[in-house]
Design an enzyme around this catalytic site. Structure first.
Site, PDB file in Angstrom:
ATOM      1  CG  HIS A  56      46.024  45.366  40.570  1.00 10.78           C
ATOM      2  ND1 HIS A  56      45.419  44.148  40.761  1.00 10.78           N
ATOM      3  CD2 HIS A  56      45.333  46.253  41.337  1.00 10.78           C
ATOM      4  CE1 HIS A  56      44.435  44.286  41.625  1.00 10.78           C
ATOM      5  NE2 HIS A  56      44.358  45.546  41.994  1.00 10.78           N
ATOM      6  CD  GLU A  85      36.876  44.699  47.056  1.00  9.18           C
ATOM      7  OE1 GLU A  85      37.567  44.941  46.062  1.00  9.18           O
ATOM      8  OE2 GLU A  85      37.350  44.365  48.158  1.00  9.18           O
ATOM      9  CG  ASP A  95      38.085  42.493  43.325  1.00  7.96           C
ATOM     10  OD1 ASP A  95      38.529  41.685  42.488  1.00  7.96           O
ATOM     11  OD2 ASP A  95      38.820  43.106  44.113  1.00  7.96           O
ATOM     12  CB  CYS A 126      37.126  53.300  45.353  1.00 12.78           C
ATOM     13  SG  CYS A 126      36.996  51.679  46.099  1.00 12.78           S
TER      14      CYS A 126
HETATM   15  C1  PEP Z   1      37.975  47.124  43.172  1.00 14.32           C
HETATM   16  O1  PEP Z   1      37.969  45.893  43.307  1.00 14.32           O
HETATM   17  O2  PEP Z   1      37.167  47.739  42.452  1.00 14.32           O
HETATM   18  C2  PEP Z   1      38.982  47.947  43.865  1.00 14.32           C
HETATM   19  C3  PEP Z   1      38.894  49.257  43.915  1.00 14.32           C
HETATM   20  O3  PEP Z   1      40.023  47.299  44.423  1.00 14.32           O
HETATM   21  P1  PEP Z   1      41.242  46.665  43.606  1.00 14.32           P
HETATM   22  O4  PEP Z   1      41.131  47.110  42.180  1.00 14.32           O
HETATM   23  O5  PEP Z   1      42.476  47.138  44.276  1.00 14.32           O
HETATM   24  O6  PEP Z   1      40.998  45.195  43.778  1.00 14.32           O
HETATM   25 MG    MG Z   2      39.156  44.977  44.849  1.00 15.37          MG
END
Ligand code: PEP
Ligand code: MG
Length: 574
Positions: free
Chosen positions: A189, A429, A453, A500
């Site tokens: 993150h 995911e 994920d 995404c």
């Molecule tokens: C993902 O897992 O690709 C996603 C968009 O969610 P995050 O990165 O917030 O886990």
């Molecule tokens: Mg995710």
């Protein structure tokens, strides 16, 4: 040592002085002292210095984050000036003849235990504030340097073990020119935040970065992962040239701001933005985004002092829906894994990424879930809302979610509160959803693939671990086949699919995703124009042939070579 290599996490070239952020708290031992007065004076001096430091932090926070966010520092000042703590520390020094640091540490421990034993979650979390403040007092007694990120006022590159999402969001991009972290991968993150803040970053370098001396001159390249320490003039010139080329490329891409997202042969798609708060709307508009493909609502929760209320959430969702005249996909709370809250203690788990997170937590804490659903449904009248549920693993979970939405909708109607139209979709995911994509497509209005994920769960490789980062393989046919399955399943039911996760913003993947007919690419706002420009140069029919080829090879290297050949044959540069 004059060069190190990590994982390029946020593009861009930057220079700055090394600012090393490392836990420098020494071990505090009990020492018998003779002069209690002298020790008490040390304690009092440390209180005074700490009070000045916290007041400065508070001023900075008011300026950058607003009055409300700065309130945490009032709580810290309250602890610092607490007469009970003051008298307990002094009497310990006097009666037991112990050193001031040891006295503060033991008194702090009793205070922390007191807070932790309270029923109320909010009070429990005050233990962390006691810890923060007393660590500061002890460091001031011991004369140890304290580094407060918000007080940085010269151009630096931060070097740290990792930065938490809330630390990252507080960085002042005027002075923080980049960061380098010991752990993490492209999808950790802190890396995602760096991209949205447009700060170049290199992650997962390993512990060698802590051999860099404070204030050394650093130059980092966030696309290649290179870190140059005290670079020569020749190297600086080389990198300056690269930085100029990047600027040129950006100028060309800027002309795509008001254009449609359309392939060379006229196939239309959408290129949308990922955001973390209403404050990111500017970047969405500035980059001509086709809407918001992912609003990560967890940042509303992580930046708060307690669970955000229905009204606080409603205001945030309404603001985004009103400001952007396109579809807005808002994801329900995705907390857990590496995303923690100051006011809630997660149960201890061996593998938090496989544990109590996202929808699993919300279906268990229905009051928290209901508050968010109410806020979302109330906001639905202000724009084109789509709600997206993270970490769904089974059909039963999604049915439970739908029932909850229906129940809240009924309640709101009985309260005479209006609800607009909205779509309800699934974050794909977890591999079980791919296996059952045909069935899920009957229940969900859309799919949004969280590839960050999905990749970690497909390869069983922790996205935070630099040791297994070689298994972050978005180009592996194992992942590409999954994407094809998901997109085809949704289209068969007349539904749509977005990506995404970070894959959507990877330029090298664009031809494959166009070939598969991806309905929406959602990414850091800063990548939108680059991807839209690329899509405009790709012929979808040709790209479909490329898809057949990449699904039939064995390794990610072969896939990359096939895509590169496609780009070369079509004279497309990335
Ligand atoms: C993902 O897992 O690709 C996603 C968009 O969610 P995050 O990165 O917030 O886990
Ligand atoms: Mg995710």
């Amino acid at each position: 040592m004059n060069e190190l290599k990590g994982i390029g996490a946020s593009n861009g070239i930057s220079k700055g002085k090394a600012y090393i952020l490392k836990d420098n708290m020494p071990e505090i031992k009990e020492k018998k002292i003779k002069d209690a007065k002298k020790e008490i004076k040390k304690f009092e001096d440390a209180l005074e210095i700490s009070s000045k430091q916290i007041s400065l932090l508070k001023e900075g926070a008011i300026e950058k984050l607003g009055q409300e966010k700065a309130m945490v520092f009032d709580a810290h000042l309250g602890i610092l000036l607490d007469p009970e703590m003051d008298s307990q520390v002094k009497s310990k020094i006097e009666s037991e003849k112990v050193n001031a640091s040891f006295a503060v540490m033991t008194v702090a421990e009793t205070f922390k235990q007191m807070f932790l034993s309270m029923e109320d979650d909010y009070m429990k979390e005050r233990a962390a504030d006691v810890s923060d403040v007393t660590t500061r007092i002890i460091k001031n007694i011991e004369g140890i340097e304290i580094k407060d990120l918000t007080l940085i006022d010269e151009e630096v590159i931060i070097i740290a073990h990792d930065l938490t999402p809330s630390e990252t969001s507080q960085l002042n991009a005027k002075f923080v020119k980049g960061f380098v972290t010991e752990i993490g991968g492209r999808t950790s993150h802190s890396a995602i935040m760096a991209r949205s803040l447009e700060i170049p970053a290199v992650v997962g370098t390993g512990s060698d970065i802590f051999n860099i001396k404070e204030n050394s001159n650093l130059l980092i390249d966030g696309s290649t992962g290179e870190i140059l320490i005290n670079p020569s003039e020749k190297l600086i010139t080389k990198f300056n040239k690269k930085a100029i080329e990047l600027e040129e490329k950006k100028k060309i891409e800027a002309t795509f701001k008001d254009k449609e997202s359309i392939s060379k042969d006229g196939w239309k798609t959408k290129v949308a933005a990922n955001i973390g708060s209403p404050a990111d709307i500017d970047a969405v508009l500035k980059n001509g985004s086709d809407g918001v493909g992912l609003f990560r609502t967890e940042f509303l929760y992580m930046d708060a002092e307690n669970w955000p209320t229905e009204d606080e959430q409603f205001e945030a969702y309404k603001k985004v829906l009103e400001s952007v005249d396109h579809k807005i996909v808002i994801r329900t709370l995705d907390i857990g894994g590496d995303k923690k809250l100051n006011y809630y203690k997660f149960p201890y788990e061996m593998n938090p990424f496989l544990g109590y997170r996202a929808i699993r937590l919300q279906l268990d804490k229905l009051d928290i879930f209901d508050t968010q659903i109410r806020a979302l449904l109330r906001a639905s009248v202000y724009g084109k809302l789509a709600v997206n549920i993270p970490m769904i693993a089974t059909i039963d979970e999604f049915k439970a979610v739908k029932e909850r939405f229906a129940k809240i909708a009924k309640e709101l109607k009985s309260e005479k509160i209006k609800i607009g139209e909205y779509e309800l979709g699934i974050m794909v995911e977890v591999p079980s959803v791919v296996e059952m994509a045909d069935k899920f497509a009957k229940h969900a209005d859309f799919f949004s693939v969280g590839t960050n994920d999905l990749i970690q769960y497909t390869f069983a490789a922790d996205r935070m671990s630099e040791y297994v980062s070689y298994l972050y393989q978005p180009f592996n046919p194992a992942i590409l086949r999954k994407l094809k399955t998901i997109i085809d399943a949704s289209h068969k039911e007349g539904k749509w699919t977005a990506i995404c996760g970070e894959m959507a913003g990877d330029p090298l993947l664009a031809p494959v995703l166009v070939g598969m007919g991806l309905d929406e690419f959602s990414m850091s706002a800063t990548s939108i124009l680059e991807i839209r420009r690329l899509i405009s140069e790709i012929n979808k029919e040709e790209a479909q042939k490329l898809v057949d080829k990449v699904l039939d090879v064995e390794t990610d290297t072969e896939v990359k070579a096939l895509i590169q050949k496609f780009l070369d044959d079509n004279k497309i540069t990335i």
